[in-house]
Design a protein around this motif. Structure first.
Motif, PDB file in Angstrom:
ATOM      1  N   MET A   1      81.297 -19.617 -35.070  1.00  0.00           N
ATOM      2  CA  MET A   1      80.223 -20.609 -34.976  1.00  0.00           C
ATOM      3  C   MET A   1      78.966 -20.044 -34.318  1.00  0.00           C
ATOM      4  O   MET A   1      77.853 -20.170 -34.863  1.00  0.00           O
TER       5      MET A   1
ATOM      6  N   ALA B   1      78.590 -27.605 -27.249  1.00  0.00           N
ATOM      7  CA  ALA B   1      77.430 -28.253 -27.856  1.00  0.00           C
ATOM      8  C   ALA B   1      76.927 -29.400 -26.980  1.00  0.00           C
ATOM      9  O   ALA B   1      75.711 -29.551 -26.761  1.00  0.00           O
TER      10      ALA B   1
ATOM     11  N   MET C   1      84.256 -25.950 -28.772  1.00  0.00           N
ATOM     12  CA  MET C   1      82.963 -25.801 -29.444  1.00  0.00           C
ATOM     13  C   MET C   1      82.122 -27.066 -29.264  1.00  0.00           C
ATOM     14  O   MET C   1      80.908 -26.994 -29.055  1.00  0.00           O
ATOM     15  N   SER C   2      82.768 -28.224 -29.332  1.00  0.00           N
ATOM     16  CA  SER C   2      82.044 -29.487 -29.158  1.00  0.00           C
ATOM     17  C   SER C   2      81.619 -29.679 -27.706  1.00  0.00           C
ATOM     18  O   SER C   2      80.534 -30.195 -27.430  1.00  0.00           O
TER      19      SER C   2
ATOM     20  N   THR D   1      86.896 -25.060 -39.755  1.00  0.00           N
ATOM     21  CA  THR D   1      87.247 -26.434 -39.379  1.00  0.00           C
ATOM     22  C   THR D   1      88.175 -27.060 -40.404  1.00  0.00           C
ATOM     23  O   THR D   1      89.145 -27.758 -40.048  1.00  0.00           O
TER      24      THR D   1
ATOM     25  N   ILE E   1      88.426 -26.477 -31.513  1.00  0.00           N
ATOM     26  CA  ILE E   1      87.319 -27.334 -31.972  1.00  0.00           C
ATOM     27  C   ILE E   1      86.714 -28.091 -30.790  1.00  0.00           C
ATOM     28  O   ILE E   1      85.486 -28.248 -30.695  1.00  0.00           O
TER      29      ILE E   1
ATOM     30  N   TRP F   1      74.020 -28.063 -34.293  1.00  0.00           N
ATOM     31  CA  TRP F   1      74.557 -28.772 -35.453  1.00  0.00           C
ATOM     32  C   TRP F   1      74.433 -27.904 -36.704  1.00  0.00           C
ATOM     33  O   TRP F   1      75.350 -27.868 -37.545  1.00  0.00           O
TER      34      TRP F   1
ATOM     35  N   PHE G   1      81.871 -21.807 -40.459  1.00  0.00           N
ATOM     36  CA  PHE G   1      82.551 -22.671 -39.498  1.00  0.00           C
ATOM     37  C   PHE G   1      83.135 -23.908 -40.174  1.00  0.00           C
ATOM     38  O   PHE G   1      84.174 -24.415 -39.741  1.00  0.00           O
TER      39      PHE G   1
ATOM     40  N   ALA H   1      77.146 -25.451 -36.606  1.00  0.00           N
ATOM     41  CA  ALA H   1      78.443 -26.076 -36.873  1.00  0.00           C
ATOM     42  C   ALA H   1      78.633 -26.437 -38.344  1.00  0.00           C
ATOM     43  O   ALA H   1      79.771 -26.603 -38.796  1.00  0.00           O
ATOM     44  N   THR H   2      77.531 -26.580 -39.065  1.00  0.00           N
ATOM     45  CA  THR H   2      77.633 -26.970 -40.480  1.00  0.00           C
ATOM     46  C   THR H   2      77.400 -25.795 -41.420  1.00  0.00           C
ATOM     47  O   THR H   2      77.229 -26.000 -42.627  1.00  0.00           O
TER      48      THR H   2
ATOM     49  N   PHE I   1      78.885 -35.024 -31.494  1.00  0.00           N
ATOM     50  CA  PHE I   1      79.659 -34.049 -30.722  1.00  0.00           C
ATOM     51  C   PHE I   1      80.472 -34.740 -29.631  1.00  0.00           C
ATOM     52  O   PHE I   1      81.611 -34.350 -29.343  1.00  0.00           O
TER      53      PHE I   1
END
Length: 364
Positions: free
Chosen positions: A295, A226, A222-223, A183, A219, A171, A179, A174-175, A249
């Motif tokens: 990411m 995760a 990537m999820s 996004t 996207i 996370w 990234f 991703a934040t 996710f």
């Protein structure tokens, strides 16, 4: 031998697991299309063909065996992302699309809603040659070799998988600003495509639908990665289901996959599958690698030579895939021109189903 020895020493156990899972996924998925095709042929011989809206294949055990094989392959592909970087796993999908394509249409009705699922029958060229007795011409063999060589090049130079101990670490990745910026660009482009370009150009420009699928797909991968990491850690005794990030996710995966399916379905229903498939593979894989590099920082610690070699391997796979799609109905020998004429006729027949579906457009 020295290169192989160096690869064995430098490749982490997680990368090896991811590689084995990715290769297994390609094998299962490639084989599943052959088994399903055999089941469809068997069901069509005694009932209404799937291509004209029949459902007799649902009573055929061979078709269900193919479906189960495909599910196993997809699960293996999902698990592969939990162990290896996307730059290693995603391009290996080309090994399951060493293909020749055949189209059929399935219609499902839920009340007043009719879902037309255009199925791109991606079959392994080698298995089709052996089991379905389809001739694998010289260009097909060359395309297969290019895909294998490109995949091998990427495997030998793939970066190490990042060691992650909690879904909160994913996370945090991703934040990060990089990234988040990617996004934001993806979401902006997707909304512009959906609300501005789809109504006007969706039926005439192939890049509109494929653009939505590919952008959202980067996207979703990537999820998926995760979520796969979260499940891997959970099964190893570190429960990640208690973290809200895991469910966030999961929600992203569901949303992205549904969006991808919707617009890929539109693309396959509107345009020639032989055009859609290679373009989608190129865009989806390229954007997925870009998203993973941003990411997960896959290229950190790699030399420019390694990165360039990986890109060369990817381009080699693209070349093999393009060659397979472009020449998929050719035959060897002096009958090549006749084969090309038959290929053109076949596409005209494929593109004009008598099921009320508008003919596919050939323009790109």
């Amino acid at each position: 031998m020295a290169v192989v020895q160096k690869w064995r020493e430098g490749m982490s156990s997680d990368n090896v697991k991811g590689l084995v899972l990715a290769l297994s996924s390609s094998l299962f998925i490639g084989a599943s299309f052959i088994v399903k095709k055999k089941g469809l042929k068997k069901a069509g011989a005694s009932g209404i063909r799937a291509g004209v809206g029949g459902y007799s294949y649902l009573l055929e055990p061979l078709w269900w065996a193919g479906m189960i094989t495909m599910v196993v392959g997809e699960i293996a592909n999902f698990a592969a992302y939990a162990f290896a970087p996307a730059i290693l796993v995603t391009p290996l999908g080309a090994l399951s699309i060493i293909i020749r394509q055949e189209n059929f249409t399935l219609k499902f009705r839920f009340g007043n809603l009719e879902l037309i699922a255009k199925h791109c029958f991606s079959r392994s060229a080698v298995l089709a040659h052996i089991i379905l007795r389809e001739r694998l011409h010289t260009f097909g063999i060359l395309g297969c070799i290019l895909c294998v060589v490109g995949s091998t090049t990427i495997v030998l130079h793939a970066p190490q998988e990042r060691q992650i101990e909690s879904v909160t670490e994913v996370w945090d990745l991703a934040t990060e600003p990089g990234f988040l910026f990617y996004t934001a660009l993806v979401l902006t482009a997707v909304f512009i495509l959906i609300y501005q370009f789809v109504p006007q150009y969706g039926q005439t420009h192939i890049m509109v639908y494929i653009g939505v699928c590919s952008l959202v797909g980067s996207i979703s991968v990537m999820s998926v990665k995760a979520l796969g990491i979260a499940l891997k850690l959970t099964f190893s005794g570190m429960n990640q289901l208690v973290y809200p990030q895991t469910w966030a996710f999961t929600l992203v995966v569901i949303t992205c996959v549904l969006t991808q399916m919707n617009y890929l379905n539109k693309a396959l229903d509107t345009f020639n599958t032989a055009v859609v498939s290679p373009i989608y593979y190129v865009m989806f894989t390229s954007l997925t690698i870009l998203a993973s590099v941003i990411m997960f920082k896959d290229w950190d610690g790699q030399s420019p030579t390694q990165i360039l070699t990986e890109m060369c391997g990817f381009v080699t796979i693209l070349s093999g895939t393009f060659l397979l799609h472009k020449t998929k109905d050719m035959a060897d020998g002096p009958g090549l021109s006749t084969s090309l004429s038959m290929r053109s006729l076949k596409h005209e027949e494929d593109d004009g189903f008598s099921e009320g579906i508008p003919p596919k457009r050939q323009d790109t």
